[in-house]
Design an enzyme around this catalytic site. Structure first.
Site, PDB file in Angstrom:
ATOM      1  N   GLU A  17      46.822  51.338  45.806  1.00  0.00           N
ATOM      2  CA  GLU A  17      46.656  49.956  46.289  1.00  0.00           C
ATOM      3  C   GLU A  17      48.225  49.048  46.065  1.00  0.00           C
ATOM      4  OE1 GLU A  17      43.423  47.665  44.499  1.00  0.00           O
ATOM      5  OE2 GLU A  17      42.075  49.531  44.817  1.00  0.00           O
TER       6      GLU A  17
ATOM      7  N   LYS B 107      41.496  65.813  43.145  1.00  0.00           N
ATOM      8  CA  LYS B 107      41.493  64.352  42.961  1.00  0.00           C
ATOM      9  C   LYS B 107      41.660  63.754  41.775  1.00  0.00           C
ATOM     10  CE  LYS B 107      41.478  60.137  43.881  1.00  0.00           C
ATOM     11  NZ  LYS B 107      41.288  59.251  44.897  1.00  0.00           N
TER      12      LYS B 107
ATOM     13  N   CYS C 255      40.244  53.381  39.446  1.00  0.00           N
ATOM     14  CA  CYS C 255      40.225  54.906  39.613  1.00  0.00           C
ATOM     15  C   CYS C 255      40.411  55.563  38.410  1.00  0.00           C
ATOM     16  CB  CYS C 255      41.019  55.486  40.784  1.00  0.00           C
ATOM     17  SG  CYS C 255      40.196  55.284  42.467  1.00  0.00           S
TER      18      CYS C 255
ATOM     19  N   GLU D 273      41.276  60.504  48.932  1.00  0.00           N
ATOM     20  CA  GLU D 273      42.211  59.734  49.237  1.00  0.00           C
ATOM     21  C   GLU D 273      43.247  59.485  48.121  1.00  0.00           C
ATOM     22  OE1 GLU D 273      42.523  56.588  47.547  1.00  0.00           O
ATOM     23  OE2 GLU D 273      40.496  56.694  46.614  1.00  0.00           O
TER      24      GLU D 273
HETATM   25  C1  UDX Z   1      35.448  53.165  46.330  1.00  0.00           C
HETATM   26  C2  UDX Z   1      35.288  53.865  45.104  1.00  0.00           C
HETATM   27  O1  UDX Z   1      35.909  52.921  44.164  1.00  0.00           O
HETATM   28  C3  UDX Z   1      36.584  55.007  44.829  1.00  0.00           C
HETATM   29  O2  UDX Z   1      36.209  55.826  43.854  1.00  0.00           O
HETATM   30  C4  UDX Z   1      36.444  55.870  45.947  1.00  0.00           C
HETATM   31  O3  UDX Z   1      37.493  56.791  46.091  1.00  0.00           O
HETATM   32  C5  UDX Z   1      36.233  55.086  47.440  1.00  0.00           C
HETATM   33  O4  UDX Z   1      35.376  54.069  47.330  1.00  0.00           O
HETATM   34  P1  UDX Z   1      36.845  51.083  47.126  1.00  0.00           P
HETATM   35  O5  UDX Z   1      36.985  51.279  48.791  1.00  0.00           O
HETATM   36  O6  UDX Z   1      37.930  50.491  46.644  1.00  0.00           O
HETATM   37  O7  UDX Z   1      36.627  52.584  46.631  1.00  0.00           O
HETATM   38  O8  UDX Z   1      35.436  50.503  46.691  1.00  0.00           O
HETATM   39  P2  UDX Z   1      35.046  49.210  47.272  1.00  0.00           P
HETATM   40  O9  UDX Z   1      35.900  48.255  47.739  1.00  0.00           O
HETATM   41  O10 UDX Z   1      33.817  48.684  46.163  1.00  0.00           O
HETATM   42  O11 UDX Z   1      34.278  49.247  48.586  1.00  0.00           O
HETATM   43  C6  UDX Z   1      33.205  50.183  48.614  1.00  0.00           C
HETATM   44  C7  UDX Z   1      32.025  49.324  49.935  1.00  0.00           C
HETATM   45  O12 UDX Z   1      30.941  50.263  50.145  1.00  0.00           O
HETATM   46  C8  UDX Z   1      31.707  47.861  49.439  1.00  0.00           C
HETATM   47  O13 UDX Z   1      32.161  47.109  50.492  1.00  0.00           O
HETATM   48  C9  UDX Z   1      30.123  48.315  49.597  1.00  0.00           C
HETATM   49  O14 UDX Z   1      29.450  47.084  50.111  1.00  0.00           O
HETATM   50  C10 UDX Z   1      29.834  49.268  50.495  1.00  0.00           C
HETATM   51  N1  UDX Z   1      28.629  49.996  50.274  1.00  0.00           N
HETATM   52  C11 UDX Z   1      28.177  50.558  49.052  1.00  0.00           C
HETATM   53  C12 UDX Z   1      27.504  50.391  51.366  1.00  0.00           C
HETATM   54  O15 UDX Z   1      28.157  49.936  52.506  1.00  0.00           O
HETATM   55  N2  UDX Z   1      26.551  50.922  51.043  1.00  0.00           N
HETATM   56  C13 UDX Z   1      26.158  51.453  49.941  1.00  0.00           C
HETATM   57  O16 UDX Z   1      25.065  51.924  49.833  1.00  0.00           O
HETATM   58  C14 UDX Z   1      27.137  51.254  48.770  1.00  0.00           C
HETATM   59  C1  UDX Z   2      45.750  55.399  41.951  1.00  0.00           C
HETATM   60  C2  UDX Z   2      46.700  56.605  42.374  1.00  0.00           C
HETATM   61  O1  UDX Z   2      48.117  56.215  42.328  1.00  0.00           O
HETATM   62  C3  UDX Z   2      45.936  56.895  43.823  1.00  0.00           C
HETATM   63  O2  UDX Z   2      46.821  57.982  44.162  1.00  0.00           O
HETATM   64  C4  UDX Z   2      44.679  57.138  43.828  1.00  0.00           C
HETATM   65  O3  UDX Z   2      44.206  57.526  45.096  1.00  0.00           O
HETATM   66  C5  UDX Z   2      43.842  56.073  43.495  1.00  0.00           C
HETATM   67  O4  UDX Z   2      44.359  55.643  41.923  1.00  0.00           O
HETATM   68  P1  UDX Z   2      45.808  52.882  42.236  1.00  0.00           P
HETATM   69  O5  UDX Z   2      44.742  52.591  40.862  1.00  0.00           O
HETATM   70  O6  UDX Z   2      45.748  51.966  43.389  1.00  0.00           O
HETATM   71  O7  UDX Z   2      46.219  54.218  42.602  1.00  0.00           O
HETATM   72  O8  UDX Z   2      47.440  52.220  41.753  1.00  0.00           O
HETATM   73  P2  UDX Z   2      48.468  52.954  40.801  1.00  0.00           P
HETATM   74  O9  UDX Z   2      49.864  52.694  41.597  1.00  0.00           O
HETATM   75  O10 UDX Z   2      48.301  54.339  40.653  1.00  0.00           O
HETATM   76  O11 UDX Z   2      48.380  52.364  39.438  1.00  0.00           O
HETATM   77  C6  UDX Z   2      47.410  52.130  38.585  1.00  0.00           C
HETATM   78  C7  UDX Z   2      47.777  51.339  37.269  1.00  0.00           C
HETATM   79  O12 UDX Z   2      48.642  51.923  36.571  1.00  0.00           O
HETATM   80  C8  UDX Z   2      48.238  49.898  37.465  1.00  0.00           C
HETATM   81  O13 UDX Z   2      47.767  48.905  36.444  1.00  0.00           O
HETATM   82  C9  UDX Z   2      49.710  50.031  37.325  1.00  0.00           C
HETATM   83  O14 UDX Z   2      50.189  48.840  36.786  1.00  0.00           O
HETATM   84  C10 UDX Z   2      49.857  50.976  36.052  1.00  0.00           C
HETATM   85  N1  UDX Z   2      50.889  51.717  35.964  1.00  0.00           N
HETATM   86  C11 UDX Z   2      51.546  52.542  37.029  1.00  0.00           C
HETATM   87  C12 UDX Z   2      51.788  51.699  34.851  1.00  0.00           C
HETATM   88  O15 UDX Z   2      51.391  51.016  34.000  1.00  0.00           O
HETATM   89  N2  UDX Z   2      52.868  52.233  34.716  1.00  0.00           N
HETATM   90  C13 UDX Z   2      53.665  52.944  35.948  1.00  0.00           C
HETATM   91  O16 UDX Z   2      54.534  53.584  35.559  1.00  0.00           O
HETATM   92  C14 UDX Z   2      52.552  53.094  37.056  1.00  0.00           C
END
Ligand code: UDX
Ligand code: UDX
Length: 463
Positions: free
Chosen positions: A166, A221, A277, A162
């Site tokens: 966010e 990624k 991430c 992905e």
């Molecule tokens: C997660 C990872 O952080 C990210 O690196 C990856 O790219 C995608 O998955 P995210 O969706 O943001 O991203 O994580 P989170 O919000 O923690 O969701 C994961 C979910 O999986 C949780 O709700 C957790 O309860 C669930 N889970 C985890 C299961 O259902 N089964 C498991 O065995 C472990």
């Molecule tokens: C990131 C990647 O952008 C996305 O493609 C990947 O799938 C998941 O990780 P995310 O972490 O959700 O996404 O947010 P992003 O908008 O990338 O921001 C990450 C952090 O960098 C935030 O704390 C943001 O405030 C900071 N940021 C971003 C800066 O400080 N300066 C910038 O110019 C841009």
């Protein structure tokens, strides 16, 4: 091969929005999102779509349109696995906190758990899609576990990382720059790739659907996130030079961003990047490089993290220094706790680390964030284990309103770039603060000149 049933394991920030958009755009496919966490699933099923567990602009509307038509949220993992021809794995892969690779490598226990569960339950052929960010060659481990079940079921593993950010997840899913799908070169592998391509082609131009082999996809990624994070650390490094030399980092960013080879995005200096991430993926990259003996490569990427830690620390230390070398007993208002605007996610947010350092100096912190709950803020601080949970509750107060946060405060620290922070009546806030009233703008979002006219002493990152 036409997919009629999709299952997604993991109803988090990635699985939830991704499946909601697939369901919306593919009404003929039944999409079931499962999670071990019962409360989370209950929240996704809340009759009021505003109560879904993840705040993302536009997401509640998408869920409202698809839920209980062809989008379902459930805790019955086995049933969903059994029914689906295609299974997305979207569980979390935190950085290991124990054993070998501690502090760097991704903990793959949840991924392995999913693979074992699928192996146990499946009775017919499945396509498994890695959606979680994973170290290169994880697909091979998954394949190993699945192909040793001995029940004759055939599994194809795809990598489909992905790239959604966010706060703009729904937009990113509806109109992505590209979708990357990695699969095996074998005829079966290519058939699986095609099945996933056909799903995305329901709403995305086929030219944007890039296909490659599994390992290139997995590594792409990590590389994308490492490059993005590196840009932020690079501009943050310049912000410190700007502060010392009288240059202005926004001007520098504008000047270099106009070069089409560099481009204007991701050049905002800040108190440091957060999110689930960037740090995790770079640590992973560092771990992989080290494990192949590529120490120069590992050191190169690790520096991005070192710079980010430095940026948070120096922001906090500057607050202490500016407030006459002591913040003990002084109230500091935090505007924002989320790692960026338009999300309630706080993972690795700079605010946590800035707060921790100020609390070590015995500051009293009052936090206002439009979307983050008090419970989450205390959980983030408790997780650091720097002090007792009672101590965190004694020193940190979470309020529902920015004016209350700033009342009687010596300083306001802006940690998240929420749009509403620009809109407040700063004249009114000024009258209620201790004088001199300081503002530390870690996001460079406030109208500094206007605030200076009111009487604030402004310190803006990179200026
Ligand atoms: C997660 C990872 O952080 C990210 O690196 C990856 O790219 C995608 O998955 P995210 O969706 O943001 O991203 O994580 P989170 O919000 O923690 O969701 C994961 C979910 O999986 C949780 O709700 C957790 O309860 C669930 N889970 C985890 C299961 O259902 N089964 C498991 O065995 C472990
Ligand atoms: C990131 C990647 O952008 C996305 O493609 C990947 O799938 C998941 O990780 P995310 O972490 O959700 O996404 O947010 P992003 O908008 O990338 O921001 C990450 C952090 O960098 C935030 O704390 C943001 O405030 C900071 N940021 C971003 C800066 O400080 N300066 C910038 O110019 C841009």
């Amino acid at each position: 091969m036409k997919i009629k049933n999709i299952c997604c394991i993991g109803a988090g920030y990635v699985g939830g929005p991704t499946m909601a958009v697939i369901a919306l755009k593919c009404p003929e496919i039944k999409v079931t999102v499962v999670d071990l966490n019962k409360e989370r699933i209950a929240a996704w099923n809340d009759p009021d779509v505003n109560n879904i567990p993840i705040f993302e602009p536009g997401l509640s509307d998408v869920v409202a349109k698809a839920r209980n038509k062809n989008l379902f949220f459930s805790t019955d993992v086995d049933k969903a696995i059994r029914e689906a021809e295609m299974i997305f794995i979207s569980v979390n892969t935190p950085t290991k906190t124990y054993g070998s690779g501690k502090g760097y490598a991704a903990d793959l226990k949840y991924i392995e758990g999913c693979a074992r569960q699928i192996a146990k339950v499946a009775t017919d052929d499945k396509i498994i899609v890695e959606k979680s960010t994973l170290p290169v060659r994880t697909a091979e481990a998954i394949r190993d576990i699945l192909s040793n079940t001995g029940n004759g079921v055939n599994f194809q593993i795809l990598s489909n990382p992905e790239f959604l950010a966010e706060g703009s997840a729904v937009d990113n899913l509806l109109t992505p720059d590209r979708v990357l799908i990695g699969g095996d070169n074998s005829p079966k592998g290519q058939e699986a790739v095609q099945a996933l391509v056909d799903i995305y082609a329901n709403w995305i131009d086929r030219k944007k659907l890039l296909t490659t082999n599994v390992w290139s996809s997995e590594l792409s990624k990590l590389t994308a996130n490492a490059f993005l994070a590196q840009r932020i650390s690079s501009i943050n490094a310049m912000s410190e030079i700007c502060e010392q030399t009288g240059a202005d980092v926004t001007e520098v960013a504008r000047a270099i961003g106009s070069d089409s080879r560099i481009g204007p995005k991701f050049l905002k200096a800040s108190v440091g990047f957060g999110g689930s991430c960037f740090q995790k993926d770079i640590l992973n990259l560092v771990y992989i490089a080290r494990s192949y003996g590529l120490n120069e490569v590992a050191d190169y990427w690790e520096q991005v993290i070192i710079m980010n830690n430095h940026q948070r620390t120096r922001f906090a230390k500057n607050i202490v220094k500016t407030l006459y070398n002591t913040v003990s007993g002084k109230k500091i208002a935090f505007f924002g706790w989320a790692f960026k605007k338009d999300t309630n996610d706080t993972r690795e947010s700079a605010a946590i680390y800035v707060a921790d350092l100020l609390l070590e100096e015995q500051a009293q912190i009052s936090v206002y964030d439009p979307k983050v709950t008090a419970e989450q803020i205390y959980a983030d601080l408790d997780y650091l284990n720097t002090r007792s949970s009672e101590e965190n509750r004694r020193l940190v107060n979470v309020v529902q309103n920015p004016y209350e946060a700033a009342e009687g405060a010596h300083a306001i620290a802006v940690l998240t770039e929420w749009g509403e922070f620009r809109e407040y009546n700063y004249q009114d806030i000024y009258t209620k603060m201790q004088k001199p009233a300081f503002v530390f703008d870690g996001r460079s979002i406030l109208a500094a000149d206007r605030l200076k006219e009111i009487g604030y002493k402004m310190q803006v990152i990179g200026k």
